[in-house]
Design a protein around this motif. Structure first.
Motif, mmCIF file in Angstrom:
data_model
loop_
_atom_site.group_PDB
_atom_site.id
_atom_site.type_symbol
_atom_site.label_atom_id
_atom_site.label_comp_id
_atom_site.label_asym_id
_atom_site.label_seq_id
_atom_site.Cartn_x
_atom_site.Cartn_y
_atom_site.Cartn_z
ATOM 1 N N ILE A 169 0.864 -1.182 0.000
ATOM 2 C CA ILE A 169 0.000 0.000 0.000
ATOM 3 C C ILE A 169 0.900 1.232 0.000
ATOM 4 N N ALA A 170 0.688 2.115 -0.958
ATOM 5 C CA ALA A 170 1.516 3.314 -1.083
ATOM 6 C C ALA A 170 1.453 4.136 0.199
ATOM 7 N N ALA A 171 2.544 4.873 0.459
ATOM 8 C CA ALA A 171 2.630 5.651 1.695
ATOM 9 C C ALA A 171 1.527 6.694 1.783
ATOM 10 N N ASP A 172 1.111 7.264 0.629
ATOM 11 C CA ASP A 172 0.044 8.267 0.650
ATOM 12 C C ASP A 172 -1.334 7.638 0.496
ATOM 13 N N CYS A 173 -1.379 6.293 0.511
ATOM 14 C CA CYS A 173 -2.642 5.546 0.463
ATOM 15 C C CYS A 173 -3.441 5.816 -0.814
ATOM 16 N N SER A 174 -2.734 6.131 -1.890
ATOM 17 C CA SER A 174 -3.431 6.396 -3.150
ATOM 18 C C SER A 174 -3.596 5.141 -3.988
ATOM 19 N N SER A 175 -2.788 4.094 -3.733
ATOM 20 C CA SER A 175 -2.863 2.890 -4.550
ATOM 21 C C SER A 175 -2.321 1.700 -3.772
ATOM 22 N N ALA A 176 -2.577 0.523 -4.331
ATOM 23 C CA ALA A 176 -2.062 -0.723 -3.761
ATOM 24 C C ALA A 176 -1.812 -1.709 -4.890
ATOM 25 N N THR A 177 -0.756 -2.489 -4.764
ATOM 26 C CA THR A 177 -0.436 -3.521 -5.741
ATOM 27 C C THR A 177 -0.167 -4.828 -5.017
ATOM 28 N N TRP A 178 -0.364 -5.942 -5.730
ATOM 29 C CA TRP A 178 -0.121 -7.232 -5.111
ATOM 30 C C TRP A 178 0.408 -8.229 -6.142
ATOM 31 N N ASN A 179 1.049 -9.275 -5.630
ATOM 32 C CA ASN A 179 1.631 -10.294 -6.485
ATOM 33 C C ASN A 179 1.741 -11.590 -5.688
ATOM 34 N N CYS A 180 1.234 -12.698 -6.250
ATOM 35 C CA CYS A 180 1.360 -14.006 -5.623
ATOM 36 C C CYS A 180 2.615 -14.678 -6.168
ATOM 37 N N PHE A 181 3.487 -15.106 -5.264
ATOM 38 C CA PHE A 181 4.767 -15.661 -5.669
ATOM 39 C C PHE A 181 4.733 -17.175 -5.845
ATOM 40 N N ARG A 182 3.558 -17.814 -5.700
ATOM 41 C CA ARG A 182 3.470 -19.242 -5.992
ATOM 42 C C ARG A 182 3.497 -19.450 -7.494
ATOM 43 N N GLY A 183 4.353 -20.375 -7.928
ATOM 44 C CA GLY A 183 4.521 -20.602 -9.356
ATOM 45 C C GLY A 183 3.253 -21.085 -10.041
ATOM 46 N N LYS A 184 2.395 -21.785 -9.290
ATOM 47 C CA LYS A 184 1.177 -22.317 -9.884
ATOM 48 C C LYS A 184 0.054 -21.300 -9.937
ATOM 49 N N CYS A 185 0.275 -20.131 -9.385
ATOM 50 C CA CYS A 185 -0.776 -19.112 -9.356
ATOM 51 C C CYS A 185 -0.345 -17.868 -10.130
ATOM 52 N N GLY A 186 0.566 -17.077 -9.546
ATOM 53 C CA GLY A 186 1.061 -15.882 -10.228
ATOM 54 C C GLY A 186 0.064 -14.748 -10.315
ATOM 55 N N LEU A 187 -0.885 -14.673 -9.400
ATOM 56 C CA LEU A 187 -1.870 -13.585 -9.425
ATOM 57 C C LEU A 187 -1.180 -12.240 -9.257
ATOM 58 N N LYS A 188 -1.534 -11.290 -10.122
ATOM 59 C CA LYS A 188 -0.996 -9.938 -10.027
ATOM 60 C C LYS A 188 -2.131 -8.945 -10.218
ATOM 61 N N GLY A 189 -1.974 -7.757 -9.629
ATOM 62 C CA GLY A 189 -2.988 -6.741 -9.834
ATOM 63 C C GLY A 189 -2.726 -5.519 -8.997
ATOM 64 N N GLY A 190 -3.639 -4.566 -9.106
ATOM 65 C CA GLY A 190 -3.520 -3.336 -8.350
ATOM 66 C C GLY A 190 -4.790 -2.530 -8.427
ATOM 67 N N VAL A 191 -4.963 -1.610 -7.495
ATOM 68 C CA VAL A 191 -6.110 -0.701 -7.484
ATOM 69 C C VAL A 191 -5.637 0.678 -7.067
ATOM 70 N N ARG A 192 -6.368 1.688 -7.512
ATOM 71 C CA ARG A 192 -6.136 3.060 -7.083
ATOM 72 C C ARG A 192 -7.414 3.612 -6.487
ATOM 73 N N VAL A 193 -7.255 4.544 -5.589
ATOM 74 C CA VAL A 193 -8.429 5.164 -4.974
ATOM 75 C C VAL A 193 -9.258 5.892 -6.016
ATOM 76 N N ASP A 194 -8.558 6.538 -7.005
ATOM 77 C CA ASP A 194 -9.285 7.280 -8.031
ATOM 78 C C ASP A 194 -9.766 6.382 -9.162
#
Length: 702
Positions: free
Chosen positions: A145-170
């Protein structure tokens, strides 16, 4: 600062010698900045400048070993001007930042990520909403989560999954919930350097009663990894090697990466209409020893528990991708026997597989007992301990997989046996306390009795007397939802029946002495122990749902065995605009019956008859109840209470109990009983006479 610059040299020497005292303080940081101020100060002498330069060189601050960000307030700018003009604490997050953080957490929750305890400005490890951390349940999802709480990103490090994504408040970018696409590897026996089994591995399987012939037919091989030899279970599809799963003799597993996930032994079920699914490769081999080749094993073992989420669509169902990859084989099967392990994880796997394949075509194996309180765990354990015949019998004795709301009589044999042997003691019903009435009506737990009668016939009085009899004979407790009675009046009536004396020295008591204070005190204790009151103290009337919720609480808290709802017309009937009263009454009575059956609690429901036209003074019937014919259609027992008002027809204290419906023939039959009512004490007793029924002169129904 000007004061420091004007200090004499002697003072500066003293100040220089005591700088160690200031090193941990804010003043020390300010002192280190003196040269830049002295150079620009017109009041500072050259001697003072030299002295300050000497001091600053001796106490020059040490820079960090790692590069400092240019956005940091401690970055030294190239123009030579120090940025340390002032030192202050970082401000705490303001309301706007907190608001953005709250909104961001809501957006993350929409994507299945619980970030309530995740701070901003740093990485947090969480359970991935897609792969759920695999078999080990590891926290493989990295969320930032960004320090100014404007966005967040994520990533799953399991090789069988690999989910990635992100969201912004705006809302300028959103998550990508699709797993990372991987290119399937092509593998061969030669490329993986697989070998035929050595004697040591064959002996290992022989100890598990797996023959060399079975190993050869299933193409079980081995692989050398360093100084160790591991078992290689080869996964084939239509003659092509698609994957390999390795097993150390210490029961440690791993698979070839980026290979297709399918059942082990898939080609054995290509043309089968009945298949068996087990949890491990060795169990599949054990099934073959028992004569079943139409068996496959899941590739990844069992989950820790059943997922509480709905079954995801195919593209997101990464954990059970092997089911979708083998769908062409599975859809041909009309009977699927699930023979997973008997532990909690194995049962969770069975549930996950069954709800994806359809429980209606699934059967479940129950492993034989090892002892009085323990069963064998899996197919190979049964083979080793009991032999192939017992394993075959266990599979052939598989039972249909349970489906909610669908049962067989076998599921209730224990209950039927207890009913036959009268284990609970109330199979014939509990005596009403009046011999003349017991021939027609007895009280069975879990049933609904509807009571009606014209006004002032004694419906409530009779029910109160019946409850007292049940408490005195079998110790039942009750909940009373009596909306026409004040609490004090209802208490008086019950106390009179219990103590068998009038509450007051009033005319109705005649020559019977009033109950004493001691009898009153004892009676109050009995009241409090026997009855629970359900009363709505608000201005609005209670609904049937509200009443049943309180009755459920009374069952759990006080152990009540009976509920009285008196009367129907005092309830808040919350009907929809398009719902008729008949539909509403049907729905309401269904709720009451379900409550009675679920909690083994008898319910008495009082309902008044509608206004009778050309009434001849006789008792009404159940179809005269105001509202709907469902009162007689849905109840288990229907009773009409009728008090004699004609001296020519018999004594005025004679009460006729008309049993007009009895669903359970074990508990009674249709007929009339007569009781005498004692006005002084409110008690009912068996009548010594049975009057002749008068000839009916006219219809009482509209």
């Amino acid at each position: 600062m000007r004061f420091l610059l004007r200090l004499p040299q002697t003072h500066l020497r003293k100040l220089s010698s005591s700088m160690s005292v200031l090193m941990g303080s804010k003043q020390f940081l300010e002192f280190c900045l003196l040269p830049s101020f002295a150079a620009s100060s017109p009041t500072c002498t050259r001697g003072a400048q030299r002295q300050l330069s000497s001091v600053s060189r001796r106490f020059r601050p040490v820079l960090a070993s790692r590069p400092v960000s240019k956005s940091s307030p401690y970055h030294q700018r190239p123009n030579g001007v120090s940025p340390y003009t002032s030192i202050s604490r970082a401000p705490s997050p303001d309301g706007a930042v907190q608001s953005r953080l709250a909104n961001l957490r809501l957006k993350l929750a929409d994507n299945g990520i619980d970030a309530q305890n995740c701070p901003s400005g740093q990485y947090s490890g969480l359970i991935c909403p897609e792969c759920e951390g695999g078999d080990s349940g590891e926290k493989s999802l990295s969320l930032f989560i960004a320090a100014d709480c404007s966005s967040a990103t994520w990533n799953c490090f399991r090789g069988k999954c690999g989910l990635k994504g992100g969201v912004r408040v705006d809302g300028r970018f959103t998550t990508s919930v699709l797993p990372v696409e991987k290119v399937e590897r092509k593998v061969t026996v030669d490329s993986l350097e697989l070998e035929p089994l050595c004697d040591e591995i064959e002996d290992y399987f022989a100890a598990r009663m797996i023959s060399a012939e079975t190993l050869k037919r299933n193409r079980v091989m081995q692989k050398r990894i360093g100084d160790e030899i591991v078992i290689a279970f080869t996964y084939w599809q239509r003659g092509e090697l698609v994957s390999v799963k390795y097993r150390y003799l210490t029961k440690k597993f791993f698979q070839e990466k980026n290979t297709r996930r399918i059942f082990y032994g898939l080609d054995d079920i290509e043309k089968a209409s009945e298949i068996i699914i087990v949890e491990g490769e060795i169990d599949k081999l054990a099934m073959e020893e028992a004569g079943f080749r139409n068996c496959v094993s899941v590739p990844d073992g069992a989950p820790a528990s059943v997922s509480s989420k709905e079954t995801p669509p195919e593209e997101k169902d990464t954990k059970y991708k092997f089911l979708w990859n083998c769908n062409d084989y599975l859809k041909k099967a009309s009977r699927i026997v699930i023979a997973t392990d008997g532990d909690g994880a194995g049962q969770a796997l069975a549930e996950e597989v069954a709800r994806r394949l359809g429980k209606e075509r699934c059967w479940r194996v129950k492993w034989p007992k090892k002892s009085d309180d323990e069963h064998y765990k899996d197919a190979n354990e049964v083979l080793m301990s009991m032999g192939p015949h017992s394993l075959s019998e266990a599979v052939r004795s598989a039972e249909p997989y349970p489906i909610q709301g669908l049962f067989s009589f076998k599921d209730f044999f224990d209950e039927i046996d207890a009913y036959y042997h009268r284990t609970h003691g109330h199979e014939y019903g509990v005596s009403s306390g009046w011999k003349t009435l017991d021939n027609f009506y007895s009280v069975v737990p879990g049933e609904l009795t509807v009571v009606t009668g014209v006004p002032n016939s004694g419906k409530s009085e009779w029910i109160d007397a019946l409850l007292c009899n049940l408490n005195h004979s079998v110790g039942w407790k009750f909940a009373l939802c009596s909306m026409e009675n004040k609490v004090r009046d209802h208490g008086r009536k019950l106390l009179e029946k219990h103590v068998k004396k009038p509450f007051f020295d009033a005319d109705y008591g005649r020559s019977v002495p009033r109950m004493s204070v001691e009898e009153l005190d004892e009676g109050k204790l009995w009241l409090d122990d026997t009855f629970t009151l359900i009363r709505c103290e608000l201005d609005s009337l209670p609904s049937i749902g509200w009443v049943l919720e309180r009755a459920k609480a009374a069952v759990l808290r006080h152990g009540i065995r009976g509920l009285v709802i008196d009367p129907y017309n005092e309830l808040d009937h919350q009907r929809t605009q398009r719902q008729t009263e008949t539909e509403y009454v049907s729905q309401m009575l269904t709720k009451i019956k379900r409550f009675a059956q679920h909690h083994s609690c008898h319910v008495w429901f009082v309902a008044h008859p509608k206004q009778l036209q050309q009434w001849d003074g006789g008792p009404p019937n159940l179809y005269d109840i105001s509202g709907s014919a469902h009162f007689i259609n849905k109840c288990d027992n229907g009773i009409v209470i009728h008090r004699n008002r004609d001296e020519k027809a018999g004594p005025l204290d004679l009460v006729q109990i008309c049993v007009r419906k009895v669903r359970n023939k074990v508990a009674g039959q249709i007929g009339d009983a007569y009781l005498c009512y004692d006005r002084a004490t409110g008690l009912f007793s068996d009548s010594p006479i049975t009057p002749e029924k008068p000839e009916r002169r006219s219809s009482r129904r509209q």
